[in-house]
Design a protein around this motif. Sequence first.
Motif, PDB file in Angstrom:
ATOM      1  N   LEU A  69      10.528   5.279  -3.074  1.00 53.58           N
ATOM      2  CA  LEU A  69       9.963   6.304  -2.205  1.00 53.58           C
ATOM      3  C   LEU A  69       8.593   5.859  -1.691  1.00 53.58           C
ATOM      4  CD1 LEU A  69      10.666   9.223  -1.261  1.00 53.58           C
ATOM      5  CD2 LEU A  69       9.213  10.035  -3.114  1.00 53.58           C
ATOM      6  N   THR A  70       7.803   5.290  -2.604  1.00 53.74           N
ATOM      7  CA  THR A  70       6.475   4.816  -2.241  1.00 53.74           C
ATOM      8  C   THR A  70       6.563   3.669  -1.248  1.00 53.74           C
ATOM      9  OG1 THR A  70       5.831   5.362  -4.491  1.00 53.74           O
ATOM     10  CG2 THR A  70       4.238   4.117  -3.191  1.00 53.74           C
ATOM     11  N   PHE A  71       7.535   2.832  -1.451  1.00 57.02           N
ATOM     12  CA  PHE A  71       7.725   1.681  -0.573  1.00 57.02           C
ATOM     13  C   PHE A  71       8.055   2.134   0.851  1.00 57.02           C
ATOM     14  CE2 PHE A  71      10.202  -2.073   0.930  1.00 57.02           C
ATOM     15  CZ  PHE A  71       9.143  -2.950   0.913  1.00 57.02           C
ATOM     16  N   PHE A  72       8.641   3.322   0.966  1.00 54.93           N
ATOM     17  CA  PHE A  72       8.932   3.843   2.294  1.00 54.93           C
ATOM     18  C   PHE A  72       7.779   4.673   2.858  1.00 54.93           C
ATOM     19  CE2 PHE A  72      13.227   2.586   1.446  1.00 54.93           C
ATOM     20  CZ  PHE A  72      13.728   2.312   2.710  1.00 54.93           C
ATOM     21  N   PHE A  73       7.293   5.623   2.058  1.00 53.34           N
ATOM     22  CA  PHE A  73       6.373   6.613   2.635  1.00 53.34           C
ATOM     23  C   PHE A  73       5.007   6.701   1.956  1.00 53.34           C
ATOM     24  CE2 PHE A  73      10.741   8.179   3.390  1.00 53.34           C
ATOM     25  CZ  PHE A  73      10.736   8.119   4.769  1.00 53.34           C
ATOM     26  N   GLY A  74       4.733   5.806   1.048  1.00 57.95           N
ATOM     27  CA  GLY A  74       3.444   5.881   0.364  1.00 57.95           C
ATOM     28  C   GLY A  74       3.505   6.790  -0.849  1.00 57.95           C
ATOM     29  N   GLY A 215      -1.681   6.205  -9.799  1.00 57.62           N
ATOM     30  CA  GLY A 215      -2.163   6.265  -8.427  1.00 57.62           C
ATOM     31  C   GLY A 215      -2.502   4.883  -7.898  1.00 57.62           C
ATOM     32  N   THR A 216      -3.169   4.089  -8.716  1.00 58.91           N
ATOM     33  CA  THR A 216      -3.562   2.741  -8.284  1.00 58.91           C
ATOM     34  C   THR A 216      -2.343   1.845  -8.067  1.00 58.91           C
ATOM     35  OG1 THR A 216      -5.577   3.015  -9.573  1.00 58.91           O
ATOM     36  CG2 THR A 216      -5.041   0.787  -8.850  1.00 58.91           C
ATOM     37  N   LEU A 217      -1.374   1.949  -8.990  1.00 59.44           N
ATOM     38  CA  LEU A 217      -0.170   1.126  -8.871  1.00 59.44           C
ATOM     39  C   LEU A 217       0.608   1.490  -7.608  1.00 59.44           C
ATOM     40  CD1 LEU A 217       1.701  -0.978 -10.307  1.00 59.44           C
ATOM     41  CD2 LEU A 217       2.971   0.989 -11.169  1.00 59.44           C
ATOM     42  N   LEU A 218       0.815   2.788  -7.409  1.00 57.91           N
ATOM     43  CA  LEU A 218       1.541   3.225  -6.222  1.00 57.91           C
ATOM     44  C   LEU A 218       0.731   2.899  -4.961  1.00 57.91           C
ATOM     45  CD1 LEU A 218       3.045   6.647  -7.398  1.00 57.91           C
ATOM     46  CD2 LEU A 218       4.076   4.383  -7.465  1.00 57.91           C
ATOM     47  N   GLY A 219      -0.590   2.922  -5.099  1.00 60.94           N
ATOM     48  CA  GLY A 219      -1.467   2.569  -3.984  1.00 60.94           C
ATOM     49  C   GLY A 219      -1.264   1.123  -3.550  1.00 60.94           C
ATOM     50  N   LEU A 220      -1.111   0.244  -4.528  1.00 61.13           N
ATOM     51  CA  LEU A 220      -0.854  -1.173  -4.222  1.00 61.13           C
ATOM     52  C   LEU A 220       0.427  -1.309  -3.415  1.00 61.13           C
ATOM     53  CD1 LEU A 220      -1.722  -3.076  -7.534  1.00 61.13           C
ATOM     54  CD2 LEU A 220      -2.783  -3.377  -5.287  1.00 61.13           C
ATOM     55  N   LEU A 221       1.435  -0.542  -3.853  1.00 56.35           N
ATOM     56  CA  LEU A 221       2.729  -0.621  -3.192  1.00 56.35           C
ATOM     57  C   LEU A 221       2.672  -0.023  -1.787  1.00 56.35           C
ATOM     58  CD1 LEU A 221       5.513  -1.660  -3.916  1.00 56.35           C
ATOM     59  CD2 LEU A 221       6.130   0.650  -4.633  1.00 56.35           C
ATOM     60  N   SER A 222       1.894   1.067  -1.640  1.00 54.68           N
ATOM     61  CA  SER A 222       1.860   1.711  -0.324  1.00 54.68           C
ATOM     62  C   SER A 222       1.126   0.853   0.704  1.00 54.68           C
ATOM     63  CB  SER A 222       1.281   3.123  -0.409  1.00 54.68           C
ATOM     64  OG  SER A 222       0.090   3.127  -1.132  1.00 54.68           O
ATOM     65  N   ARG A 228       3.476   3.976   7.308  1.00 55.06           N
ATOM     66  CA  ARG A 228       2.131   4.243   6.841  1.00 55.06           C
ATOM     67  C   ARG A 228       1.467   5.244   7.766  1.00 55.06           C
ATOM     68  NH1 ARG A 228       0.563  -1.921   6.220  1.00 55.06           N
ATOM     69  NH2 ARG A 228       2.780  -2.307   5.833  1.00 55.06           N
ATOM     70  N   ILE A 229       0.543   5.993   7.222  1.00 59.05           N
ATOM     71  CA  ILE A 229      -0.187   6.943   8.061  1.00 59.05           C
ATOM     72  C   ILE A 229      -1.318   6.187   8.765  1.00 59.05           C
ATOM     73  CG2 ILE A 229      -1.666   8.990   8.048  1.00 59.05           C
ATOM     74  CD1 ILE A 229       0.096   9.994   5.688  1.00 59.05           C
ATOM     75  N   ARG A 230      -1.315   6.311  10.083  1.00 57.72           N
ATOM     76  CA  ARG A 230      -2.327   5.611  10.870  1.00 57.72           C
ATOM     77  C   ARG A 230      -2.892   6.526  11.941  1.00 57.72           C
ATOM     78  NH1 ARG A 230      -3.181  -0.194  10.990  1.00 57.72           N
ATOM     79  NH2 ARG A 230      -2.223  -0.874   9.048  1.00 57.72           N
ATOM     80  N   MET A 231      -4.042   6.150  12.429  1.00 54.96           N
ATOM     81  CA  MET A 231      -4.622   6.929  13.520  1.00 54.96           C
ATOM     82  C   MET A 231      -4.278   6.268  14.843  1.00 54.96           C
ATOM     83  SD  MET A 231      -8.264   7.450  11.767  1.00 54.96           S
ATOM     84  CE  MET A 231      -9.023   8.795  12.637  1.00 54.96           C
ATOM     85  N   VAL A 264      -2.883  10.187  -0.588  1.00 54.82           N
ATOM     86  CA  VAL A 264      -1.949  10.807  -1.519  1.00 54.82           C
ATOM     87  C   VAL A 264      -0.823  11.547  -0.790  1.00 54.82           C
ATOM     88  CG1 VAL A 264      -3.554  10.983  -3.455  1.00 54.82           C
ATOM     89  CG2 VAL A 264      -3.457  12.827  -1.754  1.00 54.82           C
ATOM     90  N   ALA A 265      -0.670  11.253   0.487  1.00 57.10           N
ATOM     91  CA  ALA A 265       0.429  11.788   1.283  1.00 57.10           C
ATOM     92  C   ALA A 265       0.506  13.317   1.240  1.00 57.10           C
ATOM     93  CB  ALA A 265       1.757  11.171   0.854  1.00 57.10           C
ATOM     94  N   CYS A 266      -0.646  13.943   1.471  1.00 52.79           N
ATOM     95  CA  CYS A 266      -0.638  15.419   1.445  1.00 52.79           C
ATOM     96  C   CYS A 266      -0.387  15.983   2.842  1.00 52.79           C
ATOM     97  CB  CYS A 266      -1.952  15.970   0.887  1.00 52.79           C
ATOM     98  SG  CYS A 266      -3.355  15.822   2.022  1.00 52.79           S
ATOM     99  N   TYR A 267      -0.573  15.161   3.859  1.00 48.33           N
ATOM    100  CA  TYR A 267      -0.300  15.504   5.266  1.00 48.33           C
ATOM    101  C   TYR A 267      -1.203  16.593   5.833  1.00 48.33           C
ATOM    102  CZ  TYR A 267       3.885  13.154   3.568  1.00 48.33           C
ATOM    103  OH  TYR A 267       4.741  12.286   2.952  1.00 48.33           O
ATOM    104  N   ASN A 268      -2.296  16.876   5.148  1.00 47.40           N
ATOM    105  CA  ASN A 268      -3.220  17.890   5.675  1.00 47.40           C
ATOM    106  C   ASN A 268      -3.837  17.455   7.007  1.00 47.40           C
ATOM    107  OD1 ASN A 268      -2.682  19.345   3.433  1.00 47.40           O
ATOM    108  ND2 ASN A 268      -4.751  19.283   2.572  1.00 47.40           N
TER     109      ASN A 268
END
Lengths: 529, 309
Positions: A69-74, A215-222, A228-231, A264-268
Amino acid sequence: MQLAFLKKIRVVVSLVFFVFTVFIFIDFAALTGLQMIKTLLYLQFVPSLLNFLKFLSVGAAGFIFILVLTFFFGRVYCSTVCPLGTLQDIVARISKKITNRKRFRFSKPLNGIRYSILGLAVFVLLLHSIFLLSLLDPYSLAGKIFSDLFRPVWYLGNNILSRILQLFDSYALYSVSIKIVSWPSFLFSMAFLGLIIFLVVRKGRWYCNVICPVGTLLGLLSKISFFRIRMDEDACTSCGLCVKECKAECIDIKEKKVDFSRCVACYNCFGACPEKGIGYRLEKIRIPGFGSRKGRKEEEENAKGNEFSRRKFFGTTLIGTTAVLASKTAFADKEKQQGVSEIPVIPPGAGNIWHYTTNCTACHLCVSVCPTKVLQPTFIEFGLSGLFQPKMDYHAEYCNFECVKCTEVCPTGAILPITKEQKSTLQIGVSKFIRNICIVVAKHTACGACSEHCPTKAVEMVPYLGTLTIPKVDEKICVGCGACEYACPTKPDKAIYVEAHSYHRQAMKPKKKVEDKKIITKPTEEFPF
Amino acid sequence: MDRREFFKKSLLTGVAAGAAMTLGDYEKLFAGNVPPPGKPGSFDLVAVKDGEPVAMFDKAIESFGGMKAFVKKGQTIVVKPNIGWDTSPERGANTNPDLVKRIIEQCFGAGAKTVYVFDNTCDNWSKCYENSGIQKAVKDAGGKIVPANTEGNYQEVDVKDGKRLKKTKVHELILSSDVFINVPVLKSHSSSSITASMKNHMGIVWDRGYWHRNNLNQCIADFAAYRKPDLNIVDAYRVLSKRGPRGVSVEDVVMMKSLVLSRDIVAADAAAAKIFGIEPDTVPYIKLAHEAGVGNMDLTKLSINRIKM
């Protein structure tokens, strides 16, 4: 981009996970079925990982799902499944309502600290120590808060309600004991909750991005995830509304960049942007070293950070190793005290103390579901690496002979499932009788509370002086349930106690039948009087 | 003419005779084995054997003039069985659920307003209530099963004339209810040789440990003097003959198919001891309570109705 609806979904999913997870920790009436508990905890990262490392079974592969899931959406895990994450979001939400302090702003990543902690946690895990993971795993920390703090509050509410109902002569509800047996664990949870509230209000998801190893481990993967979320740099007017909403403080408005490893993919931010200029983008998978120039620059920056972290890493590793060694020798230093088990009694299904202490992350789910509450958190009795791991506390209660609840729910596999049949002859320790402080010897009056409570009659009353009888232990059939120790009325020390086995053993089945020639109870033709 | 025949005939003719004589005089006249032919309710003790729990109880309570001799209209009742252990009814460690159910039904039949049932259990209370079958029995009969696991529900009382037990915390329902019916199960007991009516009181107090620390047998006798139940019903249907009070297997159980009813808690326990196969004066607390004048353990001095089903 019209992705603001993702936030609504995230909120609903996270609340569902959160409410049910809290409930299994406070549910004294056992309303939640076993399957429900298992399903709910399947995706918890650290328990699932620990379980998988032991058995490599699909039944424990929830963490792989999270990795994919992280590999796809963070880091979707951090804002949905993780109970500590949602707890922080709830705190943030409340603080937003009651204070009008300035919301979040961008902060620089503390890579040195976060990668050191992750590295150290992995390192000590390889050394077969749970230290750090048990202290920092977000699920287990949340579990401790739910079990040590929320549970007594819930119980108290129930007790007040049950007392009110009693005034109206209704016994539909019943009181449950809210006695806090383990103060260190309670105070730790209290302090941690206080800390996390402070951090959330001031710095958002600071814990998740600096301390949390998951969080750090999943962060590495994301960093290399598909989406990825980008501007959208063209759409961005640098109004900064997204930054104010970003709990992870990972949106850098100056550079118009999102540090997705900390997101943290909260989408706020999706809904916050009036230009709808922030959202998921499909990324080209970039293998390090082969990317664009921009990418390479990023890598260089990261490398700089890593160099800094490397130094810290080795420093902390040294400290960690010392801590592990210290914790491993903690048992040896203790002097044998009369009437107290040399090592704490570990629950049935735990197998041996090594397995138990290296797998339990002290989430306190077993403590919560234990119907008698014989399972209680320790402090440093299991050594430093086993902080707050539960033990069988026979001064608090004793283990129900027919119950295997803790073995069924343990998400890490520290307590492995066993059947009632297996448990009935499983010896987790043996009763030891301290003759000189027994009531019968010391006061010459009848007692026998120990034998009374013994489910196998391993503790039997044998003739002493005159009509008095005294306990005698048959260690072969003792299961170490602690009923005798709990029931023993002597104060302050018990005259009978359970000495723990470091490796659980097999007990003999209790005799089906005993012959007692002295007393013969048998039906008679006529009344005996 | 055997006792039973005598009793039957007396029942037919004895109403007038019974009315003519005062009870006290009559008892002295027939001290010992001959049961009085008197009106229902004149017995000190009723013992029944060789029947099923419900039928035995119905028969026994008739001898006292029915449940209305104990329960008046609109009263609140506590029925206190032994629910101490997380075991099934077959194991004989808890009072027979069918018997409990029947007693509650009879209470309501006599006009009881509420019937409460509880025990301060040894094993986990909710498991005991459930696996003993008593929770269901109580609910089926319309009674109230009350958890007794909270210290807040117990009130400290002074035990007058107590030699060792001066103060103890008693469940509030015992103090507030009009009628207290004690329904123990007869069992062997590792602490007190046997358990029946008096020992069953340990389930209406909070701190049993204090009793164990301070001369258990004396405490049992002291408390028996403090609170005498209005009726004791000793379930001796399945008797845990060995390894009590919890028992280890069904092999420990002997089918005695008996039941004892008495207002006199000492007499009830004395009869129970006899059924168990031991002499009442070998059970320390029975002897102590007898000597303290709580009741009479000398069964030869009592008018007993013996019923064989």
